[in-house]
Every structure is written in C-alpha cells, then in structure tokens.
Design a protein around this motif. Structure first.
Motif, mmCIF file in Angstrom:
data_model
loop_
_atom_site.group_PDB
_atom_site.id
_atom_site.type_symbol
_atom_site.label_atom_id
_atom_site.label_comp_id
_atom_site.label_asym_id
_atom_site.label_seq_id
_atom_site.Cartn_x
_atom_site.Cartn_y
_atom_site.Cartn_z
ATOM 1 N N SER A 154 0.860 -1.189 0.000
ATOM 2 C CA SER A 154 0.000 0.000 0.000
ATOM 3 C C SER A 154 0.895 1.236 0.000
ATOM 4 N N VAL A 155 0.567 2.190 -0.876
ATOM 5 C CA VAL A 155 1.364 3.409 -1.032
ATOM 6 C C VAL A 155 0.473 4.615 -0.791
ATOM 7 N N SER A 156 1.006 5.620 -0.096
ATOM 8 C CA SER A 156 0.283 6.891 0.030
ATOM 9 C C SER A 156 1.283 8.033 0.031
ATOM 10 N N ALA A 157 0.781 9.253 -0.169
ATOM 11 C CA ALA A 157 1.620 10.454 -0.154
ATOM 12 C C ALA A 157 0.861 11.545 0.583
ATOM 13 N N SER A 158 1.550 12.288 1.420
ATOM 14 C CA SER A 158 0.887 13.217 2.346
ATOM 15 C C SER A 158 0.896 14.674 1.903
ATOM 16 N N LYS A 159 1.657 15.021 0.858
ATOM 17 C CA LYS A 159 1.954 16.428 0.614
ATOM 18 C C LYS A 159 0.754 17.280 0.204
ATOM 19 N N ALA A 160 -0.315 16.648 -0.287
ATOM 20 C CA ALA A 160 -1.510 17.438 -0.604
ATOM 21 C C ALA A 160 -2.139 18.010 0.658
ATOM 22 N N LEU A 161 -1.854 17.400 1.797
ATOM 23 C CA LEU A 161 -2.378 17.876 3.076
ATOM 24 C C LEU A 161 -1.497 18.966 3.675
ATOM 25 N N THR A 162 -0.187 18.785 3.607
ATOM 26 C CA THR A 162 0.752 19.705 4.257
ATOM 27 C C THR A 162 1.275 20.783 3.313
ATOM 28 N N GLY A 163 1.153 20.549 1.999
ATOM 29 C CA GLY A 163 1.886 21.343 1.037
ATOM 30 C C GLY A 163 3.309 20.815 0.950
ATOM 31 N N PHE A 164 4.048 21.227 -0.083
ATOM 32 C CA PHE A 164 5.445 20.811 -0.188
ATOM 33 C C PHE A 164 6.272 21.700 0.734
ATOM 34 N N THR A 165 6.835 21.083 1.776
ATOM 35 C CA THR A 165 7.495 21.854 2.834
ATOM 36 C C THR A 165 9.019 21.833 2.733
ATOM 37 N N GLN A 184 -1.051 0.984 13.156
ATOM 38 C CA GLN A 184 -1.426 -0.006 12.140
ATOM 39 C C GLN A 184 -2.540 0.534 11.245
ATOM 40 N N MET A 185 -2.352 1.766 10.815
ATOM 41 C CA MET A 185 -3.334 2.444 9.976
ATOM 42 C C MET A 185 -2.606 3.310 8.955
ATOM 43 N N LEU A 190 -4.584 12.520 -0.308
ATOM 44 C CA LEU A 190 -5.615 13.520 -0.585
ATOM 45 C C LEU A 190 -5.624 13.885 -2.066
ATOM 46 N N ASN A 191 -6.810 14.058 -2.633
ATOM 47 C CA ASN A 191 -7.015 14.486 -4.035
ATOM 48 C C ASN A 191 -6.599 13.452 -5.070
ATOM 49 N N PHE A 192 -6.233 12.255 -4.634
ATOM 50 C CA PHE A 192 -5.856 11.223 -5.604
ATOM 51 C C PHE A 192 -7.100 10.515 -6.123
ATOM 52 N N SER A 193 -7.162 10.369 -7.451
ATOM 53 C CA SER A 193 -8.272 9.654 -8.069
ATOM 54 C C SER A 193 -7.777 8.439 -8.854
ATOM 55 N N LYS A 194 -6.803 8.680 -9.757
ATOM 56 C CA LYS A 194 -6.332 7.600 -10.613
ATOM 57 C C LYS A 194 -4.916 7.887 -11.075
ATOM 58 N N ALA A 195 -4.084 6.852 -11.091
ATOM 59 C CA ALA A 195 -2.717 6.993 -11.595
ATOM 60 C C ALA A 195 -2.718 6.927 -13.119
ATOM 61 N N VAL A 204 -3.440 4.292 -1.673
ATOM 62 C CA VAL A 204 -4.548 4.481 -0.722
ATOM 63 C C VAL A 204 -5.191 5.841 -0.962
ATOM 64 N N LYS A 205 -6.495 5.863 -1.114
ATOM 65 C CA LYS A 205 -7.210 7.113 -1.358
ATOM 66 C C LYS A 205 -8.493 7.157 -0.536
ATOM 67 N N ASP A 206 -9.108 8.312 -0.506
ATOM 68 C CA ASP A 206 -10.416 8.555 0.124
ATOM 69 C C ASP A 206 -10.400 8.494 1.648
ATOM 70 N N LYS A 207 -9.960 7.372 2.229
ATOM 71 C CA LYS A 207 -9.940 7.281 3.688
ATOM 72 C C LYS A 207 -8.830 6.342 4.134
ATOM 73 N N ALA A 208 -8.443 6.493 5.397
ATOM 74 C CA ALA A 208 -7.379 5.652 5.959
ATOM 75 C C ALA A 208 -7.840 4.199 6.005
ATOM 76 N N ILE A 209 -6.872 3.285 5.898
ATOM 77 C CA ILE A 209 -7.199 1.860 5.985
ATOM 78 C C ILE A 209 -6.394 1.203 7.107
#
Length: 223
Positions: A154-165, A184-185, A190-195, A204-209
């Motif tokens: 499972s892959v996710s990226a956080s920068k849409a939430l924090t901005g590129f810092t 374990q979550m 955020l804002n990801f729909s399709k690669a 991982v999109k929409d909500k935490a798993i």
C-alpha cells in the motif's frame, strides 16, 4: 530525511547514544515562491476549490502547492532507550540514499541494509511531489523494486495535506510513517483519483485503511 539517515549511522557506529534529526523550511515568501515559479513546479491550474490543486501521484498532477513547517525525530540507541524507560514508537532498521536519478538504488539499499525482502514491506510513504514527471519516475522505481510483491504493498503520499514543505518534507513523512506503524493504519492520499497507469500496487485514497504493517518505508526526493 538525509539528516535522519546520517544520525542513524552515527548511532550505529557508536559515536552517539541519542540524536535529534530533521529539518525546517519556509518558502512562503516572494523569493521562495519565485524560485519554484522559475522551475515551473507550482500548481497554477485554476480550480473552484483551491484545496484540489495539489494531486500527488495522480494522472492530473500538474505542480505542487507550497507549505511550511518543521519535523524532528529523536533517534536513540535501543539499549540506551530501554534503560531510561523511553517511549519507543518504532525501530529504524535500514537506510539508503542515491542521486536524484537513483530512486530504485536508494530503496534497494534501504531494504538490503534492513535485511528485508521486497515482499516484507506492506506500506510505503511516497515522496509524491505532485509533479507529473517526478511522480512517474518514483512510481516506476517502486514498480521496479516491488514488482511481484506489489499486490500486498500500500502506497500513500501526504503532501496534498501539508503542502510541499521543502527541507522538512522527508522528516514529516517519516513521522507519519512511524504513526502508521504504531496505529497499524495507513493515511490516504488527498485528491488522488487515478494513476496514469496500473502500477500493480495499491495507492490508498479517500480514507485511511487498517492493515497489518510490520515494516514501512519512507521516500524523499530533492531537486
């Protein structure tokens, strides 16, 4: 994130028992913004909702939104931490680094350093800059390293939430990976729909798993 890796090595070789490592930066100023504008890295696509402009790993990604912040971690030699009764959130078991063209090399080095196989990894916090070319190169590198084991990754990226810092981005992402391990979550992208294509791993999109995560990897990438 490079600072965290260097601190890890210093403790490994016995030159320190405890290190504070991370980074801080703000580009939310005229000079910082103009630098990224010259690079063509800023998201300037008009949107009814500005929160949707930053789309890491998405086929519609077209630049990042600037953030600012700081992230620091306390790294400590295990026996030293246990002796003083420290709260341990996670263990850092491997680290890899390479040039800007060595995403695959860095991930393979981290796995080798940790004594892990690609199939052992269940979660990867991607750098996910939100630049189409950069995200594509990172996704290709993840595919190359985890091909065959990707169905469980499972892959996710956080920068849409924090901005590129900037210089704090890698440390902030590592903190999120540590919390993902502890709880374990896995947080969503955020804002990801399709690669742009099917890479064989789950973004991982929409909500935490919730997921059994024995190990996590955190990527960072600089210009």
């Amino acid at each position: 994130l490079q600072a965290v890796g260097e601190a890890f090595r210093i403790i490994q070789r016995g030159d320190a028992d405890l290190m504070l490592a991370g980074g801080a930066e703000s580009k939310v100023n005229p000079v910082g913004i103009s630098q990224y504008k010259i690079l063509g890295a800023l998201s300037e696509s008009p949107s009814e909702d500005a929160k949707l402009n930053y789309r890491p790993l998405d086929e519609r990604s077209q630049g990042f939104v600037i953030g600012e912040g700081a992230g620091f971690l306390v790294l400590e030699e295990r026996e030293h931490a246990l002796k003083r009764g420290a709260r341990i959130y996670a263990e850092l078991v491997g680290y890899g680094s390479s040039s800007v063209h060595g995403r695959k090399t860095a991930m393979e080095a981290a796995l080798k350093d940790a004594g892990l196989r690609a199939a052992d990894l269940r979660y990867l916090q991607a750098a996910g800059l939100g630049l189409k070319k950069e995200d594509g190169l990172e996704q290709q590198a993840i595919y190359d390293v985890f091909n065959g084991a990707g169905k469980d990754l499972s892959v996710s990226a956080s920068k849409a939430l924090t901005g590129f810092t900037g210089f704090s981005a890698g440390a902030l992402d590592l903190i999120l990976s540590v919390l993902a391990l502890k709880r374990q979550m896995i947080p969503p992208t955020l804002n990801f729909s399709k690669a742009e294509k099917d890479w064989g791993f789950q973004i991982v999109k929409d909500k935490a798993i919730r997921k059994n995560i024995p190990y996590a990897m955190t990527n960072a990438s600089g210009f």
